[in-house]
Design a protein around this motif. Structure first.
Motif, PDB file in Angstrom:
ATOM      1  N   VAL A   4      35.593  25.124  26.573  1.00  0.00           N
ATOM      2  CA  VAL A   4      34.904  24.729  27.802  1.00  0.00           C
ATOM      3  C   VAL A   4      34.194  23.397  27.583  1.00  0.00           C
ATOM      4  N   ARG A   5      33.547  23.248  26.436  1.00  0.00           N
ATOM      5  CA  ARG A   5      32.864  21.994  26.100  1.00  0.00           C
ATOM      6  C   ARG A   5      33.856  20.826  26.114  1.00  0.00           C
ATOM      7  N   CYS A   8      34.868  19.841  29.660  1.00  0.00           N
ATOM      8  CA  CYS A   8      33.806  19.091  30.332  1.00  0.00           C
ATOM      9  C   CYS A   8      33.746  17.658  29.833  1.00  0.00           C
ATOM     10  N   LYS A   9      33.758  17.492  28.525  1.00  0.00           N
ATOM     11  CA  LYS A   9      33.684  16.151  27.943  1.00  0.00           C
ATOM     12  C   LYS A   9      34.888  15.305  28.365  1.00  0.00           C
ATOM     13  N   ASN A  11      36.391  15.408  31.049  1.00  0.00           N
ATOM     14  CA  ASN A  11      36.226  15.047  32.457  1.00  0.00           C
ATOM     15  C   ASN A  11      34.939  14.267  32.698  1.00  0.00           C
ATOM     16  N   LYS A  13      31.789  14.788  31.693  1.00  0.00           N
ATOM     17  CA  LYS A  13      30.553  15.541  31.908  1.00  0.00           C
ATOM     18  C   LYS A  13      29.766  15.647  30.606  1.00  0.00           C
ATOM     19  N   VAL A  15      27.291  17.702  28.150  1.00  0.00           N
ATOM     20  CA  VAL A  15      27.246  19.134  27.863  1.00  0.00           C
ATOM     21  C   VAL A  15      25.998  19.452  27.061  1.00  0.00           C
ATOM     22  N   ARG A  56      27.027  26.365  40.410  1.00  0.00           N
ATOM     23  CA  ARG A  56      26.460  25.051  40.723  1.00  0.00           C
ATOM     24  C   ARG A  56      25.054  25.257  41.276  1.00  0.00           C
ATOM     25  N   GLU A  71      38.675  23.622  35.311  1.00  0.00           N
ATOM     26  CA  GLU A  71      39.001  22.234  35.021  1.00  0.00           C
ATOM     27  C   GLU A  71      39.306  21.463  36.305  1.00  0.00           C
ATOM     28  N   LEU A  74      36.195  20.276  38.238  1.00  0.00           N
ATOM     29  CA  LEU A  74      35.287  19.279  37.646  1.00  0.00           C
ATOM     30  C   LEU A  74      35.441  17.953  38.285  1.00  0.00           C
TER      31      LEU A  74
END
Length: 74
Positions: A4-5, A8-9, A11, A13, A15, A56, A71, A74
């Motif tokens: 998941v990390r 996010c990274k 995309n 984001k 973390v 959210r 994903e 995001l």
């Protein structure tokens, strides 16, 4: 958690992983207090339900999403 990390990274984001060993309630409360805009919980319960729990800040309820659906959101 690391998958998941990485999603996010990839995309763009930032973390923050809460690994302080506090109860879930305390960790989630702190996330609300500091204004975390997107909360992702990876737990045995969410995995059994088919994915990860995503909430959210502006939404009232969390939802369970597959990694693919997460994903694409995001």
């Amino acid at each position: 958690v690391q998958e998941v990390r990485q999603l996010c990274k990839a995309n763009g984001k930032d973390v923050l992983i809460d690994d302080r060993g506090l109860s879930a309630g305390a960790s989630l409360g702190d996330a609300d207090l500091i204004g975390i805009p997107l909360r992702v919980v990876v737990s045995a319960k969410s995995i059994a339900a088919g994915g990860i729990e995503v909430k959210r800040r502006e939404e009232a309820e969390a939802q369970i999403l597959s990694l693919e659906a997460f994903e694409s959101s995001l």
